[in-house]
Design a protein around this motif. Structure first.
Motif, PDB file in Angstrom:
ATOM      1  N   SER A 226      35.529  43.439  27.381  1.00  0.00           N
ATOM      2  CA  SER A 226      36.576  44.396  27.725  1.00  0.00           C
ATOM      3  C   SER A 226      37.168  44.970  26.438  1.00  0.00           C
ATOM      4  CB  SER A 226      37.685  43.694  28.518  1.00  0.00           C
ATOM      5  OG  SER A 226      37.152  43.057  29.650  1.00  0.00           O
TER       6      SER A 226
ATOM      7  N   PRO B 210      42.275  43.488  34.253  1.00  0.00           N
ATOM      8  CA  PRO B 210      41.032  42.856  33.785  1.00  0.00           C
ATOM      9  C   PRO B 210      39.796  43.430  34.479  1.00  0.00           C
ATOM     10  CG  PRO B 210      42.717  41.206  34.209  1.00  0.00           C
ATOM     11  CD  PRO B 210      43.261  42.505  34.711  1.00  0.00           C
TER      12      PRO B 210
ATOM     13  N   ARG C  61      40.644  36.055  36.658  1.00  0.00           N
ATOM     14  CA  ARG C  61      41.542  37.117  36.194  1.00  0.00           C
ATOM     15  C   ARG C  61      42.324  36.656  34.969  1.00  0.00           C
ATOM     16  NH1 ARG C  61      45.613  38.807  38.468  1.00  0.00           N
ATOM     17  NH2 ARG C  61      45.485  41.011  37.949  1.00  0.00           N
TER      18      ARG C  61
ATOM     19  N   ALA D  15      41.789  38.479  31.255  1.00  0.00           N
ATOM     20  CA  ALA D  15      42.949  39.163  30.682  1.00  0.00           C
ATOM     21  C   ALA D  15      43.306  38.613  29.306  1.00  0.00           C
ATOM     22  CB  ALA D  15      44.146  39.041  31.617  1.00  0.00           C
TER      23      ALA D  15
ATOM     24  N   PRO E 199      40.034  39.437  25.894  1.00  0.00           N
ATOM     25  CA  PRO E 199      39.295  40.690  26.067  1.00  0.00           C
ATOM     26  C   PRO E 199      38.175  40.890  25.047  1.00  0.00           C
ATOM     27  CG  PRO E 199      41.450  41.117  25.123  1.00  0.00           C
ATOM     28  CD  PRO E 199      41.448  39.686  25.522  1.00  0.00           C
TER      29      PRO E 199
ATOM     30  N   GLY F 294      47.970  38.796  27.892  1.00  0.00           N
ATOM     31  CA  GLY F 294      47.214  38.461  29.094  1.00  0.00           C
ATOM     32  C   GLY F 294      47.883  37.385  29.917  1.00  0.00           C
TER      33      GLY F 294
END
Length: 453
Positions: A7, A143, A181, A185, A188, A435
């Motif tokens: 991410s 996320p 999740r 988060a 990343p 996160g």
């Protein structure tokens, strides 16, 4: 299933930290720009150049003074249009204005910081949950759902098939925890879902031990030290004689926490360096020491002073999670840099701030549980003779002060030691802080806010 890739890595260092460059550090703005712009796959340096680090990493806190240009909130109103109640309004308004005092103006809107909360009628497509009003935090992108789904599938298979982490009647609670999740988060920059699984197994193991040994599912302060010691040997192996070694080995299968600790640690050490593994063992020993302090207070029905509670929370906190952000990112922050007092201050403040986030979001959940649960609002209310509402609002202020101290310490260290893996590690810790808040805010299965606004 193909790995969806990392991410985008969000930055969590404040734009205001460039002040350090303007006031004698020289490299402040440049270092912070490098941290923000660092790509997720920044390679580690083979050896860190020689930079002198500050001996403590501390930044003197400005003396609070009323900001001369502060615009007061609308008279008699609170977020969402609620009427102010008595004398509590000034405390809440102060929180919503953000930090005050000399040198704090830039902190208010750093890194996309939240303005005062919008009314409850938010957009229909907003993520679930709402932030604690007045809480200083930074929003993160939702996320990656592909990674979340795959990580959730893998962690449940590990929990059910490999370590028998929970009985069938706890399945809804495991699912509601939303580990996928949470870890997507918080990390990343993880190169693959395999890297994310390292952190997710450790998080699952830590939480099942907390529940089974300390909290909701049969936990008790009585005998906790012995249980923690034996579980810790799953992380830090026992070296004993040939006669007794098999007995210890069998003991690691005795309960879910030990099975989970052993398995999660085995996966971790395959990817971690020896230094990273030893760092994690050390931080888990800190965590277990914090558990023991809280248990001792529970056995004697002692409510600590606020400073004592915060001391306990520096040990019983999330520190083991952000401190391994380099392992999960696929690189290493060398031991000599990790051990520097300035870096240790950054990590400690990150752990302290994220743990107070947990106190605030889990407040109503803990009030609904049997017995008295110590959390920061409860301790402040009793020790400082405040109403539960005012104590909660003061706990928000404590969190905000910790967050500002964390960001200032991280910015100073980035300016003093602009080594690529130091900057990436600081960015990773800050991403974990953000996160963690995102997960607490959006996990409405577990958490709801008190009706104080």
């Amino acid at each position: 299933m193909p790995d969806p890739g990392p991410s985008p890595l969000q930055s969590s260092l404040p734009g205001a930290a460039a002040r350090f460059g303007a006031h004698g550090h020289g490299r402040g703005a440049e270092a912070l720009d490098a941290v923000r712009a660092a790509p997720g796959d920044l390679p580690p340096e083979p050896a860190a150049p020689s930079y002198s680090l500050p001996s403590t990493g501390t930044v003197p806190a400005p003396r609070p003074v009323p900001p001369p240009d502060a615009a007061p909130a609308a008279e008699g109103t609170l977020p969402g249009g609620a009427a102010a109640a008595g004398t509590a309004a000034p405390a809440l308004e102060r929180l919503l204005r953000g930090p005050s005092g000399l040198g704090t103006t830039g902190l208010r809107f750093a890194r996309g910081a939240q303005p005062p909360p919008e009314p409850a009628t938010a957009q229909a497509d907003a993520p679930p949950g709402r932030p604690v009003p007045g809480l200083y935090h930074h929003p993160v992108p939702e996320p990656d759902p592909v990674r979340v789904e795959e990580l959730g599938r893998r962690i449940k298979a590990w929990a059910v098939d490999e370590v028998e982490l929970f009985p069938p009647d706890w399945e809804d609670q495991f699912d509601g925890f939303s580990l996928g999740r949470y870890m997507v988060a918080c990390h990343p920059d993880a190169p693959t879902v395999d890297h994310l699984m390292i952190a997710t197994r450790l998080m699952a193991a830590e939480n099942v031990l907390d529940d089974v040994y300390c909290e909701d599912h049969g936990g008790s302060p009585v005998g906790l030290g012995g249980r923690l010691l034996l579980a810790h040997t799953a992380l830090d192996p026992l070296h004993t004689t040939a006669e007794y070694h098999p007995l210890w080995e069998r003991s690691l299968e005795a309960d879910a926490p030990r099975r989970a600790y052993r398995s999660a640690m085995e996966y971790f050490v395959r990817e971690a360096t020896a230094s990273q593994a030893d760092r994690y063992r050390h931080d888990m020993a800190r965590l277990h020491l914090g558990y023991l302090a809280e248990a001792a207070w529970s056995e004697t029905d002692h409510v600590p002073e606020v400073w004592e509670y915060l001391a306990m929370r520096q040990f019983n906190n999330f520190r083991p999670c952000p401190t391994i952000t380099d392992t999960i990112g696929g690189y290493e922050l060398p031991a000599d840099l990790h051990a520097q007092p300035a870096m240790q201050r950054v990590i400690a403040l990150a752990g302290n701030a994220t743990t107070i986030v947990n106190d605030l979001y889990s407040y109503t959940k803990e009030l609904d549980s049997p017995g008295r649960h110590l959390n920061l609002p409860v301790v402040i209310a009793e020790r400082e003779d405040l109403s539960v509402r005012d104590a909660y609002l003061k706990a928000v202020e404590v969190h905000n002060d910790l967050m500002h101290a964390f960001e200032a310490a991280a910015a100073e260290l980035a300016a003093a030691c602009p080594v690529p893996n130091v900057l990436r590690f600081l960015k990773g810790v800050a991403a974990w802080v953000d996160g963690n808040h995102h997960w607490h805010r959006t996990n409405t299965y577990r958490y709801s806010l008190p009706d104080f606004w």
